[in-house]
Design a protein around this motif. Structure first.
Motif, mmCIF file in Angstrom:
data_model
loop_
_atom_site.group_PDB
_atom_site.id
_atom_site.type_symbol
_atom_site.label_atom_id
_atom_site.label_comp_id
_atom_site.label_asym_id
_atom_site.label_seq_id
_atom_site.Cartn_x
_atom_site.Cartn_y
_atom_site.Cartn_z
ATOM 1 N N GLN A 189 33.867 58.930 13.855
ATOM 2 C CA GLN A 189 35.169 58.494 14.373
ATOM 3 C C GLN A 189 35.967 57.697 13.343
ATOM 4 O OE1 GLN A 189 36.028 59.527 17.657
ATOM 5 N NE2 GLN A 189 34.182 60.717 17.221
ATOM 6 N N ARG A 190 35.292 56.776 12.671
ATOM 7 C CA ARG A 190 35.983 55.945 11.661
ATOM 8 C C ARG A 190 35.026 55.613 10.521
ATOM 9 N NH1 ARG A 190 39.014 51.493 15.621
ATOM 10 N NH2 ARG A 190 40.379 53.007 16.659
ATOM 11 N N VAL A 191 35.588 55.439 9.325
ATOM 12 C CA VAL A 191 34.813 55.013 8.160
ATOM 13 C C VAL A 191 35.552 53.859 7.490
ATOM 14 C CG1 VAL A 191 33.869 55.683 5.902
ATOM 15 C CG2 VAL A 191 33.907 57.348 7.781
ATOM 16 N N LYS A 192 34.842 52.795 7.172
ATOM 17 C CA LYS A 192 35.437 51.662 6.444
ATOM 18 C C LYS A 192 34.539 51.275 5.284
ATOM 19 C CE LYS A 192 37.222 47.946 8.614
ATOM 20 N NZ LYS A 192 38.593 47.695 8.110
ATOM 21 N N ILE A 193 35.030 51.453 4.066
ATOM 22 C CA ILE A 193 34.321 50.927 2.902
ATOM 23 C C ILE A 193 34.705 49.451 2.795
ATOM 24 C CG2 ILE A 193 34.122 51.043 0.381
ATOM 25 C CD1 ILE A 193 34.596 54.098 0.659
ATOM 26 N N LEU A 194 33.719 48.570 2.668
ATOM 27 C CA LEU A 194 33.990 47.132 2.741
ATOM 28 C C LEU A 194 34.755 46.652 1.504
ATOM 29 C CD1 LEU A 194 30.613 45.837 4.265
ATOM 30 C CD2 LEU A 194 32.645 46.728 5.416
ATOM 31 N N TYR A 195 35.842 45.937 1.776
ATOM 32 C CA TYR A 195 36.773 45.532 0.710
ATOM 33 C C TYR A 195 36.094 44.644 -0.321
ATOM 34 C CZ TYR A 195 41.073 43.835 -1.450
ATOM 35 O OH TYR A 195 42.062 43.532 -2.355
ATOM 36 N N ASN A 196 35.260 43.702 0.157
ATOM 37 C CA ASN A 196 34.614 42.757 -0.762
ATOM 38 C C ASN A 196 33.237 43.223 -1.234
ATOM 39 O OD1 ASN A 196 36.716 40.884 -0.660
ATOM 40 N ND2 ASN A 196 35.969 40.096 1.311
ATOM 41 N N LYS A 197 32.804 44.368 -0.747
ATOM 42 C CA LYS A 197 31.457 44.860 -1.115
ATOM 43 C C LYS A 197 31.515 46.384 -1.081
ATOM 44 C CE LYS A 197 26.598 43.688 -0.031
ATOM 45 N NZ LYS A 197 26.106 44.598 -1.008
ATOM 46 N N LYS A 198 32.095 46.942 -2.136
ATOM 47 C CA LYS A 198 32.448 48.362 -2.083
ATOM 48 C C LYS A 198 31.240 49.303 -2.201
ATOM 49 C CE LYS A 198 37.313 48.078 -3.350
ATOM 50 N NZ LYS A 198 37.486 46.610 -3.427
ATOM 51 N N ASP A 199 30.017 48.725 -2.322
ATOM 52 C CA ASP A 199 28.848 49.609 -2.289
ATOM 53 C C ASP A 199 28.324 49.734 -0.857
ATOM 54 O OD1 ASP A 199 27.637 47.166 -1.823
ATOM 55 O OD2 ASP A 199 25.975 47.496 -3.218
ATOM 56 N N SER A 200 29.093 49.219 0.098
ATOM 57 C CA SER A 200 28.678 49.286 1.497
ATOM 58 C C SER A 200 29.820 49.803 2.363
ATOM 59 C CB SER A 200 28.259 47.895 2.004
ATOM 60 O OG SER A 200 27.167 47.412 1.246
ATOM 61 N N ALA A 201 29.443 50.448 3.471
ATOM 62 C CA ALA A 201 30.469 50.997 4.365
ATOM 63 C C ALA A 201 29.979 50.922 5.804
ATOM 64 C CB ALA A 201 30.772 52.446 3.998
ATOM 65 N N LEU A 202 30.931 50.839 6.733
ATOM 66 C CA LEU A 202 30.638 50.958 8.160
ATOM 67 C C LEU A 202 31.095 52.331 8.623
ATOM 68 C CD1 LEU A 202 31.863 47.455 9.412
ATOM 69 C CD2 LEU A 202 29.486 48.232 9.227
ATOM 70 N N ILE A 203 30.240 53.004 9.379
ATOM 71 C CA ILE A 203 30.573 54.344 9.883
ATOM 72 C C ILE A 203 30.379 54.333 11.388
ATOM 73 C CG2 ILE A 203 29.970 56.804 9.851
ATOM 74 C CD1 ILE A 203 28.979 56.403 6.991
ATOM 75 N N GLN A 204 31.450 54.650 12.115
ATOM 76 C CA GLN A 204 31.372 54.679 13.577
ATOM 77 C C GLN A 204 31.187 56.121 14.042
ATOM 78 O OE1 GLN A 204 34.476 52.509 15.615
ATOM 79 N NE2 GLN A 204 34.220 53.701 17.501
ATOM 80 N N MET A 205 30.018 56.392 14.653
ATOM 81 C CA MET A 205 29.749 57.705 15.228
ATOM 82 C C MET A 205 30.260 57.713 16.669
ATOM 83 S SD MET A 205 28.187 58.873 12.532
ATOM 84 C CE MET A 205 27.452 60.453 13.026
ATOM 85 N N SER A 206 30.218 58.875 17.327
ATOM 86 C CA SER A 206 30.781 58.908 18.680
ATOM 87 C C SER A 206 29.843 58.288 19.713
ATOM 88 C CB SER A 206 31.188 60.320 19.085
ATOM 89 O OG SER A 206 30.074 61.148 19.119
#
Length: 518
Positions: free
Chosen positions: A353-370
């Motif tokens: 549903q959504r993907v966010k690469i973390l602004y202050n830690k660009k080797d990490s991301a949040l991924i929202q599944m359904s």
């Protein structure tokens, strides 16, 4: 297959309690049907007993096993009990019916039976049934293994398998059609209903999730196999295929989400492998029975395994992190990664549903599944895989949703909303895509291939994605194909780059991982 409930097994109670398994030649004395010693020919003038389903077998070689004795009766019907008198070279075999016993005696009066090339003698016993203690686990395991053999096979080879089976406490488990994730902890929950699970190792082989699971006793392995083989953990998916392993002991080096030695909690987690998060562990340790039936479409045919099968949602439903279906992905290659590449890769296992690469830690991301099931599925398949040269770590996030940037704020394209994406693979209920979810593999399945596209075109396209094409095969209709890259990492890269690639004429290539090899 006949039920095993009518198989009484174990040790016969005689004038003294038999304990023949404590020592191989403990001169046990009990019933001997008038033949005090099978090897003493002077005492073998025995009056013929009337037909009985219990048979008395004499003159057995010293090293004869229960399985070899059972093999004498197998061709004639079901064997329901056995008692061996090791010190006397004798045994009693109980057949399921008197008819089977009569057929067996009639046959062996014309054809002398042999065990280990030694002729043995079979006659009716004075006993109408064998009353035994049900405590003898080895005999029980052998009987159960043998009674599982389909009639009509070759008894000798079947029985050899049965003997090998009954002596191994290690099961090899393959999960077919794994739409929901099946984790090490889920296996432990399901199989521990049958005995003490000591060790588990999980791995992917031939593009299928497999496990080796060691019980403390072979009889537990036998019971678990009989009860669970062929069962679905969920409604119409995650089918257990269970065999005995040739191994009798597992060597576990690390306690993490891929392997566990429950007898050695002090083992390290090992490199690149997360140990179970404390919150997740807490969720798994909760009473899982209360979770039963709360997962849509999840069914529990394993009556003995109560809610153990509630794999996909257990962590979420226990009120722990991740009930929203949000994943935290870390150790990404920040030079290369983009929301679109994460959307494509994680989209193999659910609708992102959504993907966010973390602004202050660009080797990490949040991924929202359904949903939480899809998050678990993506985590179990992608954690520890290589993406852009780095081993990625996938865990459940404490976030409930992935927030979008506030209106007017530019976050450099690090957050993307895919809620209305036409590329979701699972938005149609009952889509066949649900049946084709496999772990990352070097072999990719291609579909929607235009008629005029050749093997050379596709080989070139996939080579340009930065990999080496090892093999290629068109399906008959040429709309689908298999293509094998030299490594799983190359295949992951090719899928990210080429899924939904426009092949011309607005025909977009579909790429997924395959369970096949070429």
């Amino acid at each position: 297959m006949d039920g095993i409930s009518d198989v009484a097994v174990g040790v016969k109670r005689g004038s003294d309690e038999l304990s023949m398994y404590n020592s191989p030649n403990s001169g046990v004395s009990s019933v001997s049907d008038g033949a005090s010693n099978g090897s003493d020919s002077k005492k073998l003038r025995v009056e013929e007993a009337p037909p009985s389903r219990v048979l008395h077998i004499r003159k057995l070689p010293n090293e004869a096993s229960e399985t070899e004795v059972i093999a004498l009766g197998l061709p004639f019907g079901k064997v329901t009990n056995i008692l061996t008198l090791k010190g006397k070279n004798q045994a009693f075999l109980e057949m399921g019916t008197e008819e089977a016993a009569i057929t067996m005696i009639n046959y062996y009066t014309t054809v002398t039976p042999h065990i280990r090339n030694i002729p043995v003698f079979v006659q009716y016993s004075n006993h109408k049934e064998l009353k035994t203690d049900a405590g003898n686990q080895r005999t029980q395991a052998v009987l159960q293994a043998v009674s599982a053999v389909q009639s009509g096979g070759s008894p000798s080879s079947d029985v050899q398998e049965a003997l090998a089976a009954a002596s191994s406490p290690v099961l090899r488990i393959i999960i077919d059609n794994m739409f929901y994730p099946v984790t090490l902890d889920v296996l432990q929950q399901i199989f521990s209903k049958f005995g003490t699970v000591m060790k588990i190792i999980t791995f992917t082989k031939n593009n299928q999730f497999q496990a080796l699971l060691q019980f403390s006793d072979p009889i537990n392995a036998q019971q678990a196999k009989l009860a669970l083989d062929g069962q679905n953990i969920y409604n119409s998916c995650c089918t257990l295929r269970i065999d005995f392993s040739k191994l009798v002991n597992l060597n576990v080096k690390y306690n993490n989400d891929k392997s566990r030695d429950y007898t050695r909690p002090e083992l390290p987690a090992g490199d690149g492998q997360p140990s179970l998060e404390s919150s997740v562990a807490a969720a798994f340790s909760k009473d899982s029975n209360s979770l039963l039936g709360k997962i849509p479409g999840a069914l529990n045919p394993l009556s003995a395994a109560a809610a153990a099968a509630a794999a996909a949602g257990r962590v979420a439903l226990a009120g722990q992190a991740g009930s929203s279906g949000v994943l935290l992905v870390s150790n990404l290659n920040e030079e290369m990664v983009a929301p679109q590449s994460l959307f494509t890769l994680f989209g193999v296992y659910g609708d992102v549903q959504r993907v966010k690469i973390l602004y202050n830690k660009k080797d990490s991301a949040l991924i929202q599944m359904s949903d939480a099931n899809q998050a678990q599925l993506a985590m179990s398949h992608l954690n520890g895989q290589k993406m852009y040269g780095k081993i990625i770590r996938v865990t459940l996030s404490k976030h409930q949703t992935v927030a979008l940037p506030r209106d007017g704020l530019d976050d450099q394209g690090l957050t993307k909303d895919y809620a209305n994406s036409p590329l979701h693979r699972f938005k149609k209920p009952g889509s066949k895509n649900f049946q084709n979810i496999f772990p990352p593999s070097a072999t990719l399945h291609l579909s929607n291939v235009p008629q005029d596209v050749t093997e050379e075109d596709l080989r070139l396209l996939f080579s340009n994605a930065g990999g080496t094409v090892k093999a290629f095969k068109f399906f008959q209709d040429r709309k689908m194909a298999l293509i094998q890259m030299s490594t799983v990492e190359e295949a992951i890269q090719a899928l990210i780059d080429l899924h939904n690639y426009n092949m011309g004429g607005n025909q977009h290539l579909r790429v997924s991982f395959s369970k096949s090899t070429i």
